[in-house]
Design an enzyme around this catalytic site. Sequence first.
Site, PDB file in Angstrom:
ATOM      1  N   ASP A   8      47.018  41.896  25.499  1.00  0.00           N
ATOM      2  CA  ASP A   8      47.220  41.512  26.896  1.00  0.00           C
ATOM      3  C   ASP A   8      48.437  40.606  26.979  1.00  0.00           C
ATOM      4  O   ASP A   8      48.571  39.659  26.187  1.00  0.00           O
ATOM      5  CB  ASP A   8      45.997  40.773  27.447  1.00  0.00           C
ATOM      6  CG  ASP A   8      44.813  41.709  27.673  1.00  0.00           C
ATOM      7  OD1 ASP A   8      44.959  42.927  27.445  1.00  0.00           O
ATOM      8  OD2 ASP A   8      43.741  41.216  28.081  1.00  0.00           O
ATOM      9  N   ASP A 134      36.695  47.704  36.978  1.00  0.00           N
ATOM     10  CA  ASP A 134      36.484  46.306  36.606  1.00  0.00           C
ATOM     11  C   ASP A 134      35.375  45.758  37.497  1.00  0.00           C
ATOM     12  O   ASP A 134      35.510  45.738  38.724  1.00  0.00           O
ATOM     13  CB  ASP A 134      37.775  45.520  36.781  1.00  0.00           C
ATOM     14  CG  ASP A 134      38.907  46.094  35.939  1.00  0.00           C
ATOM     15  OD1 ASP A 134      38.640  46.460  34.785  1.00  0.00           O
ATOM     16  OD2 ASP A 134      40.041  46.187  36.435  1.00  0.00           O
TER      17      ASP A 134
END
Length: 249
Positions: A8, A134
């Site tokens: 990330d 998500d």
Amino acid sequence: MYIIPAIDILDGKVVRLREGDYNQKTEYDVSIADMIEKYRSNGTDFIHIIDLNGAKGDFSNQKSLFEIIKKTEMRVQYGGGIRTIEQVTNLLDAGIHRVIVGTQAITNPDFLPQLSEAFAKKNDYANRIVIAIDVLDEVIKYSGWMESSPIKLMDYVDKCLALGFFRFLCTDISKDGKLGGAAIELYQKLLEHSPMIKLIASGGVSSMDDIYELAKYPIRSVVVGKAIYENRITIEEIKEWNLKALSSI
């Protein structure tokens, strides 16, 4: 079930967030290029890269990140700020193995139908689209997990399936970055509702014990990040596991 190591990126640095909160980040003292090379040199052939700035509409990382990605021979699953069909097409044309779409698919009701139509004659491209789900308390979140959608989780899955998209990356935000175990119950619900989906699990994996638990279910792959950076799962363990799991990816 295949293990996909995660990288990330936030403000040009390798990070991990806790529960998707940009204010709860852990920065790691390693460059993006070095992290990619570390995975490659240890036999990893597939990585998951998320541009966290891009997820919020800030594309300051993108140029330098793409230059690094272009130099690797590994397959890359990429997401963060994908807003147009042209972007998706360009990324796939450039050799990105899979492209993750999230916010635009949720907020623009025409995006997925148009994407489906655009790839109607490109089955390989359609199979390389990953729909991000998500979730926090079964509420779909978007825009870097900062906004909530009124769309019900299973209704959204049904819509995607009807348009020919079968590969889903599901992150339980309450688990993400906490090393507290994966969202088994959530994945069970998804698989019971739609057994045909190609499910990628994400969030909460803390050790190989969690990997063994996830492997009891028909989950195609699992994204692992913080457990690697915190040395709870080694790259050697991932390599050994993946050698046995190549057929499932």
